[in-house]
Design an enzyme around this catalytic site. Structure first.
Site, mmCIF file in Angstrom:
data_model
loop_
_atom_site.group_PDB
_atom_site.id
_atom_site.type_symbol
_atom_site.label_atom_id
_atom_site.label_comp_id
_atom_site.label_asym_id
_atom_site.label_seq_id
_atom_site.Cartn_x
_atom_site.Cartn_y
_atom_site.Cartn_z
ATOM 1 N NE ARG B 12 27.862 -46.044 -1.497
ATOM 2 C CZ ARG B 12 27.292 -45.638 -0.358
ATOM 3 N NH1 ARG B 12 27.386 -46.361 0.728
ATOM 4 N NH2 ARG B 12 26.635 -44.508 -0.334
ATOM 5 C CB THR B 13 35.104 -51.430 -1.172
ATOM 6 O OG1 THR B 13 36.076 -50.398 -1.239
ATOM 7 C CG2 THR B 13 35.761 -52.749 -1.458
ATOM 8 C CG LEU B 14 29.697 -52.059 -4.364
ATOM 9 C CD1 LEU B 14 28.898 -52.002 -5.652
ATOM 10 C CD2 LEU B 14 28.803 -51.684 -3.191
ATOM 11 C CG ASN B 116 33.426 -46.892 0.774
ATOM 12 O OD1 ASN B 116 33.696 -47.924 0.138
ATOM 13 N ND2 ASN B 116 34.012 -45.738 0.547
#
Lengths: 266, 235
Positions: B12-14, B116
């Protein structure tokens, strides 16, 4: 002995290049009670003949609202018509969910035609036994399409399907060139006259027909029975008036009591 | 245990890596104007100096993005496909700015529901059938329309200026002047902005993205003289 060998399933060609099962499905449309549609630049009107299956039953619905900008009239197997209506409603609602805009009518019709076409190319399926007149409005204007069981679709200025629709078609063919400039009221009048043609002398009343309209500033809706009856009554008084006036002049046109023609002058 | 693996096995894009800063959009007489700098920051490092953050979408729309640059590029791929399939109908219908804005909102909101998100604030402007359209979508799927919009720092620094100085029916020259005023304030106060700007316009006739240029700066304001004066602990 001489049984047709080529009509046992939809995907079998006859040597003459025909698909009999598809043609039989097209026949189912002709068996259904009539539906007509006609279009001006701004409006489309649909009208149907409601026939009850028995004196003890009510008639089945033949006009379905799909979305604010689209509606259909069907002829043929009502059950198939309802399934396709549900499909159309789904397509419209999904489109407005994603784009917050109405689905263009032409694109809706193509999806419907593609769905019908699949049934003509799968041995374990049967074609839909229903013809649909699709009336709708989009950015490009008002549209009237006819979708048939074969998966073909056509755009029309005016069209009629179902039993005895030939009489309505003849009527519409004589008059369609003027439709583009018609008001909503004029379209409804001609729709009623076209419906009357298919009744072959039976009296036209609001209880045996459904009229629906869609147009600019007018979401698709079925016109109330009361309003339809008022319009039918108005037509009849006009018809009587012109019959009295012109007397025998009507003779040559009496095959199709073309009472609508004098109305052009009004 | 299986649950842990599911989380470990997905990406995921954290947090964002390469980001662009504010985008500003305004309506003017003939359509929409948009402005942004061409910087791409890697954290707080000004890593890239000529990233185009405004793109033409279809016939009627212009999209500007702040936030994660790679996510913006992914969005552009989605839109390219969307426009391609729309054109393939070849039936005279085309997606307008309102449709694109709503589509983007659905995409952004869907991704945030998957935890995400696409890490962007998007400005969508366009003109179709004489109607001007200007709106914003955020990474959370929040969306709105207005006569003038800005993302990120621009929301704090440019919007107050736009609120007091934007007028209905501004000429192209007036509108560009107003945008440049906002860009200059952002350049002075937003440390991730750079002095290399692009302006894009879209009208009924079509879209133009102008080449990047710099604004003239003046650092002699008295407020700039002793920056640490009221901030104890700085130098």
């Amino acid at each position: 002995m001489f049984r047709n060998q080529y009509d046992t399933d939809v995907t079998t060609w006859s040597p003459a290049g025909r698909l009999f099962q598809v043609e039989y499905a097209m026949e189912a449309v002709k068996q259904g009670s009539a539906a007509v549609g006609l279009r001006s630049r701004t409006h489309v009107v649909l009208a149907t003949v409601n026939k009850a299956a028995s004196d003890l039953s009510s008639h089945q619905r033949k006009v379905f609202k799909i979305d604010d900008h689209v509606g259909v009239a069907i002829a043929g197997l009502t059950a198939d018509g309802r399934v396709l209506s549900r499909y159309l409603r789904n397509e419209c609602i999904n489109h407005s969910f994603v784009y917050e805009a109405p689905l263009p009518v032409g694109r809706l019709v193509v999806r419907l035609a593609d769905k019908a076409q699949v049934c003509t190319q799968r041995s374990w399926k049967r074609p839909y036994g229903v013809g649909l007149l699709v009336a709708g409005l989009d950015e490009l204007g008002a549209h009237l399409y006819y979708n048939c069981p074969s998966g073909n679709y056509f755009e029309y200025q005016a069209f009629a399907i179902g039993s005895r629709s030939q009489a309505a078609k003849t009527y519409l063919e004589r008059r369609f060139e003027a439709f583009d400039k018609y008001s909503a009221e004029e379209l409804i009048k001609d729709a009623l006259f076209a419906i009357k043609e298919t009744l072959q002398g039976e009296k036209l009343t609001s209880s045996i027909c459904t009229v629906a309209i869609v147009g600019i500033g007018e979401p698709f809706h079925i016109i109330s029975e009361q309003a339809v009856q008022e319009m039918v009554d108005a037509l009849e008084t006009r018809e009587e008036a012109t019959a009295e006036q012109s007397g025998g002049d009507m003779q040559d046109e009496s095959g199709n009591p073309d009472a609508a023609a004098p109305m052009e002058e009004i | 245990m299986a649950h842990d693996e599911d989380v470990a096995g997905s990406e995921r894009t954290l947090y964002p890596y390469v980001t662009g800063t504010s985008v500003i959009g305004i309506k003017y007489k003939d359509g929409i104007l948009m402005a942004a700098d061409t910087g791409g920051s890697y954290g707080s490092t000004l890593r890239y100096k000529s990233v185009e953050r405004m793109k033409v979408i279809g016939k009627h729309s212009l999209l500007g993005a702040s936030g994660e640059i790679s996510d913006f590029q992914e969005i552009l791929r989605y839109l390219d496909e969307l426009i391609l399939y729309d054109n393939m109908w070849d039936d005279g219908n085309s997606l307008g700015p309102k449709e694109i804005h709503n589509y983007l909102n659905r995409v952004m909101y869907n991704r945030r529901n998957k935890f995400n998100p696409l890490w962007n604030s998007l400005v969508l402007g366009g003109v179709k059938n004489g109607n001007k359209y200007l709106g914003v979508v955020t990474m959370l799927g929040a969306h709105y329309e207005d006569n003038h919009v800005a993302t990120g720092f621009g929301n704090h620094l440019a919007v107050p200026i736009l609120r007091s100085e934007w007028k209905e029916g501004m000429s192209f020259e007036e509108a560009v002047k107003l945008l440049e005023k906002c860009l200059l304030v952002l350049l002075y106060r937003d440390r991730s902005s750079i002095n290399k700007f692009q302006i894009a316009k879209i009208t009924e006739e079509g879209a133009t993205i102008y080449p990047a240029y710099s604004l003239k700066t003046f650092w002699g304001f008295s407020a700039f003289q002793n920056p640490g004066q009221f901030a104890e602990g700085t130098w």
